[in-house]
Structure formats: C-alpha cells, structure tokens
Design a protein around this motif. Structure first.
Motif, short mmCIF file in Angstrom:
data_model
loop_
_atom_site.label_atom_id
_atom_site.label_comp_id
_atom_site.label_asym_id
_atom_site.label_seq_id
_atom_site.Cartn_x
_atom_site.Cartn_y
_atom_site.Cartn_z
N TYR A 612 10.74 16.20 -5.62
CA TYR A 612 11.69 15.54 -6.53
C TYR A 612 11.52 14.03 -6.43
O TYR A 612 12.34 13.27 -6.91
CB TYR A 612 13.13 15.94 -6.20
N SER A 613 10.48 13.63 -5.73
CA SER A 613 10.14 12.21 -5.66
C SER A 613 8.66 12.08 -6.00
O SER A 613 8.02 13.06 -6.39
CB SER A 613 10.43 11.69 -4.26
N GLU A 614 8.14 10.89 -5.85
CA GLU A 614 6.71 10.70 -6.15
C GLU A 614 6.13 9.76 -5.10
O GLU A 614 6.80 8.79 -4.71
CB GLU A 614 6.60 10.06 -7.53
N GLU A 636 3.81 5.23 -0.35
CA GLU A 636 5.07 4.68 -0.83
C GLU A 636 5.82 5.75 -1.62
O GLU A 636 5.23 6.43 -2.46
CB GLU A 636 4.77 3.48 -1.74
N ASN A 637 7.06 5.90 -1.31
CA ASN A 637 7.91 6.83 -2.07
C ASN A 637 8.47 6.05 -3.25
O ASN A 637 9.39 5.25 -3.09
CB ASN A 637 9.02 7.36 -1.15
N VAL A 638 7.88 6.28 -4.43
CA VAL A 638 8.30 5.50 -5.60
C VAL A 638 9.32 6.27 -6.44
O VAL A 638 9.67 5.85 -7.53
CB VAL A 638 7.08 5.10 -6.47
N GLY A 639 9.77 7.39 -5.94
CA GLY A 639 10.74 8.19 -6.69
C GLY A 639 12.16 7.93 -6.24
O GLY A 639 12.41 7.07 -5.40
N ASN A 641 14.30 9.95 -4.64
CA ASN A 641 14.88 10.72 -3.53
C ASN A 641 14.07 10.54 -2.25
O ASN A 641 12.85 10.42 -2.30
CB ASN A 641 14.86 12.22 -3.87
N ASP A 642 14.76 10.61 -1.12
CA ASP A 642 14.04 10.69 0.15
C ASP A 642 13.22 11.97 0.12
O ASP A 642 13.64 12.97 -0.48
CB ASP A 642 15.02 10.79 1.34
N GLY A 643 12.10 11.97 0.78
CA GLY A 643 11.30 13.20 0.73
C GLY A 643 10.25 13.25 1.82
O GLY A 643 10.04 12.29 2.56
N ILE A 644 9.61 14.40 1.89
CA ILE A 644 8.52 14.58 2.85
C ILE A 644 7.23 14.72 2.05
O ILE A 644 7.16 15.55 1.13
CB ILE A 644 8.73 15.86 3.70
N ASP A 645 6.26 13.90 2.39
CA ASP A 645 4.95 14.04 1.76
C ASP A 645 3.98 14.59 2.80
O ASP A 645 4.05 14.22 3.97
CB ASP A 645 4.46 12.68 1.26
N VAL A 646 3.12 15.50 2.37
CA VAL A 646 2.09 16.00 3.29
C VAL A 646 0.80 15.23 3.02
O VAL A 646 0.13 15.46 2.01
CB VAL A 646 1.87 17.52 3.14
N VAL A 647 0.51 14.30 3.90
CA VAL A 647 -0.66 13.44 3.73
C VAL A 647 -1.88 14.21 4.24
O VAL A 647 -1.88 14.70 5.37
CB VAL A 647 -0.46 12.14 4.52
N GLN A 648 -2.89 14.32 3.41
CA GLN A 648 -4.07 15.13 3.75
C GLN A 648 -5.31 14.24 3.77
O GLN A 648 -5.40 13.29 3.00
CB GLN A 648 -4.22 16.26 2.72
N CYS A 649 -6.24 14.57 4.62
CA CYS A 649 -7.48 13.79 4.68
C CYS A 649 -8.67 14.73 4.49
O CYS A 649 -8.79 15.75 5.17
CB CYS A 649 -7.57 13.08 6.03
N TYR A 650 -9.51 14.39 3.53
CA TYR A 650 -10.69 15.20 3.22
C TYR A 650 -11.95 14.37 3.45
O TYR A 650 -11.96 13.17 3.18
CB TYR A 650 -10.64 15.67 1.77
N ALA A 651 -12.99 15.05 3.96
CA ALA A 651 -14.26 14.36 4.22
C ALA A 651 -15.32 14.89 3.27
O ALA A 651 -15.23 16.01 2.76
CB ALA A 651 -14.70 14.62 5.66
N SER A 652 -16.32 14.06 3.04
CA SER A 652 -17.54 14.54 2.38
C SER A 652 -18.71 13.77 2.97
O SER A 652 -18.54 12.71 3.56
CB SER A 652 -17.46 14.36 0.86
N ALA A 674 11.74 7.52 3.01
CA ALA A 674 12.96 7.31 2.24
C ALA A 674 12.60 6.81 0.84
O ALA A 674 11.54 6.19 0.64
CB ALA A 674 13.84 6.28 2.95
N ALA A 675 13.48 7.07 -0.12
CA ALA A 675 13.25 6.59 -1.49
C ALA A 675 13.05 5.08 -1.45
O ALA A 675 13.80 4.36 -0.80
CB ALA A 675 14.46 6.94 -2.36
N GLY A 676 12.01 4.62 -2.10
CA GLY A 676 11.74 3.18 -2.18
C GLY A 676 11.00 2.63 -0.97
O GLY A 676 10.56 1.48 -1.00
#
Ligand code: BGC
Length: 730
Positions: A612-614, A636-639, A641-652, A674-676
């Motif tokens: 519900y955030s971005e 950055e949470n630009v949405g 609402n406070d939220g949880i983002d799952v940050v993922q790292c991919y290699a090539s 947190a939001a903002g």
C-alpha cells in the motif's frame, strides 16, 4: 506406537541422566561421554539403535488406526543407559502432535523472505514438539520447487536455492534451541506421485549448484539430522546412495549428525543402505532389524559402519540434550503468544498480486465507504490449512477468511458459498465490495500416500498371515475414509473451472472485487485476472489466517509478502512435468531462471508483490571485501503508508566463459521503512554466491570475471546496481 509420556516432555528430558552435564562443556567432553557410552553397548544394542522400536505389522496397524503422527515415532531407545532414542514428529507447518499451533505453510513463510521470522517459527515449533515428548522434528523441508505442480510445494519455501537455503538454515537454528532439526528430503525429491519410482538424473554441476547447496547451508547451520528421500538419484535410491549420503554429505560437507530414512519405504536393501551411510531406518523394525545382524556376521557390513551410526546417533542426541532448553511454560502449546506469531507470519506472507484502481483509488485497502462486504466462495468458510499428509497439524481451532472478516471488518458481512453463481453475483452487487475466496484443498495437492501404483513396495516386507488378527485390523485401517482424498501433484495450474466462472460472475456484478487465492504454489490466472481488480495470494494461511486476511484487506497491515516462485502465464512455459515419470532429467534452469533463459516471461516474477506504499531505489554501491561483497542502495518509501520492502539482490556475469543463469538471486532482506523516510540498505553477499560448480576441479569456483549486481524489488525489475571486478582473483 510409543506410549504417551507421563508428563509432557518426560521421555525426551529424562534422557541420559546426569551425563548431559558432563557432555555440555566442550566437543572433547562430548566425545569422551559418547565413547564411554558406546563401550557399554553390546553389538545387539548398537544394531537396535539403527531401527524404529515397533515391529513392522503392529506398527503399521497402530499408525493407520491410531491416526498418523499422534505420538512421537520412537527409534533405538536403550533404557539401560538412558538413551531415549529418536522421538520424531513432523513437521513443516507446526507440530503434528496434540493440538498444536498451525502456522502458514512453509511456502507462505517463504513469501515473507524473512529468515529471522522463520527462526522464531522454528523456536516455537521446536518448543511445542519438546514439551510433547519429541526430540527430533521433521520441519525443514528444503526440496526446491522444481515445478509448481509438485504435490508438496506447500512444505518447502520456494524455487530458489539462495532463498530456500536462508530460510531453511533459519528454521534449523530456531528448532535446535529445543530439539534436533531434521532436514529433508535428501535429495531431488521434487515430485510427489512418482516419488517411489522416479530416478532423477542430474549432472554434477546441476546437482551441486542447484539442488544441493541449500541442504549444505542447513548442515552448516548445525542441523543434527538429514532425512533421505524416497526417489532415486542418478540410478541409486536416495536411502542407499553412497555418493549422496557418505561422499557428499558426510565427507565433503563434514556432517556429524545422522541420516534417517524417510518412512517405511525409505530403503529396499539393508546391505546397500548401511554401506551407503544410512544410520537409522524408521519408523519400525524393518530391513535393518531383519538383515543387519547376518550382514555384520558375514562381514558384508563392517562393524565399524554400525559403530559409526551408533556414535552419530548417540552424539547428536546427547549434544542436543546437553545444549537445548526445555521451554519453561508447559501451557504454551497453541497459547496466545504462539497464535500471535502465527497471525504475524500470515500477515507477512500474503502477497498482493494486483491492485488496480476502482473509482480512482486502488481497490485495496477497502476504503471507508465500504460498509457492506460480500464474502463469497467455496473456501471462504472452510478450515483449510493444507494437505492431509505427514505435515497435517490439528490446531485447536482455525479462523476462516469469513470468521476473520466478521471479526475484523467493522461493517456488515454477508456470505455466499458461491454454488449458484447468479445468486452469488446478486449478493455481490448488493454489497459495496466482494471478496471471493477460491483455490485448492488437500484433494488437489499435497502428500500422496497411495502406493498402489508401486505394489513391489509391499513385497519388500514379510507377508502378513491372513489369520493373524493384525490382518483384519490393517485392512479396516486401509479402508478408512480418513485415507481418502489425498492430493498428490496438482493436475493443473489454473483454478477449477467453477472457481474461475465464479470470479468472472462476481466481478461482472461488483466492480470492487478481490480474489483471494488459497494455494501451495503458483496459479495461472490468465483467464480471469484482467477482470478482477485486486488479487491476494493467501496460501494456506494457518490457524490465524482469517484474522490476518482481514488485517490486510482493511489496511491495518500493509502487505509485504513477495512471491517465492514465479507465477507463469502458461504451464507450457515451464520445464516438462510428468506426474507418472520413471525417469527425469534436471537441467540448470527452472522457475524464474527458466523464464529468463527462454525469454517466455512469467505473469508475475520471483520476488513480486505490491504494497500500500511505494519504494524507490537509488544510489547503489558495490564494495568488494575478502570473502563477501557489500551491495547497497538507498530505499525510499514514497507512498502514504509505513511498510516493509523486501530488498533483493541479483547477480549476473555477462562475460562469463561458462553458461550461467541470466540473473540469479544472491541476497535479500526485508526492511521496514516509514512513509516518507529512506533507509540505506546494505546486503552482505558471500562471494561464494557468485560461484559455479566446476566439473574439472570437482568444486565451486568463483570465476575471475566481472559481476553485475542489482538491488531490485523483484527478479525482473531493472533495479539499481554496480559491478564487482573480480578479474584479478585466482
Ligand atoms: C514423509 C516425510 C515425513 C515422514 C514422517 C513421510 O511419508 O515423506 O516428509 O517426515 O513421512 O512422517
């Protein structure tokens, strides 16, 4: 069947008498105590340690008539020296004994991408098992999801070795605060109906790089037990596979614990199994009990092999008795704290797949104007926590989606089971929004216990005299209706036709329609998705799942689940999956990597999930250290609402001299923002994650080349990134 302990945990905790204190200080102390115990054991006792305690046919009767997994399965106990033997219970979604906490299935927990949360789940499962008399728990199923139709998809964490390894290792750490963790099924047990017959062929590179490395991670986390698989790998049944059990697991990986068979049909030949390094046959007295004495007598199985098994068993259980703790509160089984964790995990695991605007605002969370909610569908009011196989938990109660929404929505809730589509559409039209709960049950997918396709399995055991009273009991137990309706591999990746028609009918009548999918893995959604503005993957969400669903839909909780496997557009885009196969060949790519390799895009990639955030990613950094990389980005949470983002790292590795996946997962971390606000997230990526298996050297090698690393919200997002120049490394 073992007798009920007099008090919870009594059997497991009376173990070893005062010896645990002596063994607690150091590995040397432990070995000294183990040596002295071994010295006291006769050769018969050492052999007895290698089998379950009950005779085969009485054991079968007890298992089939008393209910599967109601008491721990006991193997090898020797009262004379206080050796408790293994006291095993399952499993992956909670303890199968008693009325225990039922968590969301492992695949759902995989969708949290949160090893610490999984470690907490492991602690709870371990504690509940311990106070109910078990000392060994078969919770850690890390067979990769090779194909979403795999019947036991729900018992594992996902499709990717890095992701599955992190979660499996976390479960091991949590469980082993209280019990010994059993990691299963070693190895390549990725299809269900054919599990007793299929030979899976995999070249060494595929074996090590794709299908074994997450098992090793669990072993490195200290797992005390590994369960062999039923299927065969490269021509040898897993329980008799010396390459897997001895060469790789015990020698190359330095595993000091013991190997247990999978149940009943885990081995077919005692000679081969013992010489392959299989330490204990469970759950009854079967091939080992019958054949090992003569095999040892004639030298076909060396006494040293038996001693090694006895030592591993003694050492692992004594070490556990000395280092684990007994949970202090005997009433904790399915108590409020554990239920709260089950609810938290369910909240964290649900994936918001799609959330299109209706009247200018996203469908979810439900806006304040929604006062009347229609809750529709065959699964809306069904306690549906997963399959009925060995991992089935019997929680004291289950909050269904309907019950959760009645308790947590705040407005009026109307319910329609959806049998009559036109009537359901009218109910939906008369409400302000509709939630349609559809998907699968234990009839569609799950463990497959029907062995009728493999009659040769029964011929492995001495025939039962038809006049034996056991025979009648067994035949009654085999015909019991409770055994009917077992799932196996899922027949199709689409929903049932009725479910799809219901979704379309309701969505045509009610623009604000939310599809809630109950499933153990990927669903093909093409035929209806564009007509339904919001889709939530709820998985089998455990005993508190209905509450968690309500929390998400009303916006008390911001969704943060991310897909642990790609959802394809069409089953034809996946590697072939023959449910009745006798032989399969695994290659380097499946799941997301198969999509990347073939260019046939999935509907939703690995790691996908809305909030519900971005979140926006910027300022990447890659720093090369000795044995790891530090890969960072600002999120950055630009949405709103406070939220949880799952940050993922991919290699090539664009300049690699060998075939590599176009992109592969090397790290991830859920981060609360947190939001903002912005967070600097730095992932520690072990350099080993860049390695490939080099057949000539017979080991993993980090190729000296340039690696590109991106930090991204899912496997197909461009993300932000940098490079690590490892060309100078040797
Ligand atoms: C399953 C295992 C399980 C064992 C004991 C077998 O049928 O494959 O996963 O741990 O039974 O219940």
């Amino acid at each position: 069947m073992a007798a009920e302990p007099e008090r919870p945990g009594a059997d497991a905790d009376a173990a070893f008498g005062g010896l645990t204190a002596l063994a607690a200080e150091s590995a040397d102390d432990l070995d000294r105590v183990v040596d002295s115990l071994l010295d006291q054991l006769s050769s018969d006792e050492r052999l007895a340690m290698m089998s379950g305690d009950l005779d085969f046919w009485p054991g079968m009767v007890a298992m089939l008539s008393g209910g599967y997994g109601h008491t721990p399965y006991v193997g090898g106990a020797i009262e004379r020296i206080g050796y408790p033997g293994v006291r095993f219970c399952d499993g992956p979604r909670g303890v199968t004994l008693g009325a225990s906490t039922c968590f969301p299935v492992a695949m759902a927990r995989g969708a949290t991408w949160d090893p610490w949360l999984e470690e907490r789940v492991g602690m709870v499962i371990g504690g509940e098992a311990r106070v109910q008399g078990a000392n060994l728990v078969g919770s850690v199923c890390v067979n990769l999801l090779y194909h979403p139709a795999g019947g036991r998809a729900q018992e594992t964490y996902g499709e990717d070795p890095c992701h599955v390894g992190e979660l499996g290792a976390a479960a091991v750490r949590g469980l082993q605060r209280h019990v010994v963790a059993c990691v299963k099924h070693f190895a390549l047990n990725n299809m269900e109906n054919a599990r007793f017959q299929v030979d899976v062929h995999a070249e060494p590179r595929v074996l090590h790089e794709v299908y074994l490395r997450h098992f090793k991670q669990c072993v490195d986390a200290g797992a005390g037990c590994v369960m062999s698989a039923y299927n065969s790998v490269n021509g040898h049944w897993c329980g008799q596979n010396r390459t897997l059990l001895t060469d790789i697991l015990k020698h190359d990986w330095g595993f000091e614990g013991f190997v247990v068979t999978d149940w009943i049909f885990g081995i077919r030949d005692a000679d081969e199994a013992a010489n392959a390094g299989l330490d204990i046959e469970m759950p009854f007295r079967m091939h080992y009990a019958r054949d090992l004495p003569a095999l040892v007598e004639t030298g076909r199985v060396a006494q040293a092999q038996v001693d090694d098994a006895a030592r591993r068993l003694l050492r692992t259980l004594l070490h556990a008795a000395a280092t684990t703790v007994l949970p202090s509160d005997g009433d904790l089984v399915a108590g409020w704290a554990h239920r709260a964790l089950a609810r938290e995990v369910a909240q964290r695991s649900m994936v918001l797949l799609r959330n299109e605007p209706v009247d200018g605002a996203p469908t979810l969370p439900l806006p304040a104007g929604v006062r009347r909610l229609a809750v529709i569908g065959p699964l809306a009011d069904r306690a549906n926590t997963g399959d009925l196989g060995s991992s089935a938990v019997r929680p004291p109660e289950v909050t269904t989606p309907l019950a959760g929404l009645r308790a947590g929505f705040g407005g009026e809730v109307v319910h329609d089971v959806g049998e009559d589509r036109a009537a359901a559409a009218r109910v939906a039209a008369a409400a302000d929004a509709a939630v349609v709960v559809v998907g699968y049950t234990s009839a569609d997918e799950g463990e497959y216990t029907d062995v009728s396709a493999n009659p040769e399995l029964w011929s492995l055991f001495p025939p039962l005299d038809p006049d034996d009273p056991t025979a009648a009991k067994l035949s009654a137990a085999l015909q019991s209706p409770a055994r009917a309706g077992r799932g196996g591999d899922r027949a199709r990746l689409v929903l049932h036709d009725d479910d799809e028609a219901l979704l379309l009918a309701v969505a045509a009548a009610q623009p604000r329609t939310i599809a809630v999918l109950v499933t153990g893995s990927a669903v093909v959604t093409e035929r209806w998705r564009e007509h339904v503005p919001a889709v939530v993957v709820a998985w089998y969400s455990g005993m508190e799942g209905g509450h968690a669903l309500a929390d998400l839909l009303v916006g008390r909780v911001n969704p943060s689940g991310r897909l642990p496997c790609a959802f394809p557009v069409d089953e034809a885009d996946l590697p072939p999956f023959d449910r009745d196969a006798h032989h399969v060949e695994y290659g380097l790519f499946h799941g997301q990597q198969h999509h990347d390799h073939t260019g046939r895009r999935p509907a939703f990639p690995l790691g996908w999930g809305l909030s519900y955030s971005e979140f926006r990613y910027s300022a990447p950094s890659v720093v090369v250290r000795d044995d790891h990389l530090e890969v960072g980005a600002t999120v950055e949470n630009v949405g709103p609402n406070d939220g949880i983002d799952v940050v993922q790292c991919y290699a090539s590795a664009p300049d690699s001299a060998v075939e590599r996946p176009p992109r592969w997962l090397v790290g991830f971390r859920p981060t609360t923002i947190a939001a903002g606000a912005s967070e600097r997230v730095t992932l520690r990526v072990p350099t080993d994650r860049l390695a490939h298996w080099d057949g000539d050297r017979g080991g993993f090698v980090v190729e000296p080349t340039r690696y590109d690393l991106v930090v991204a919200p899912h496997a197909e997002a461009p993300g932000v990134g940098g490079s690590a120049d490892l060309t100078a490394r040797r």
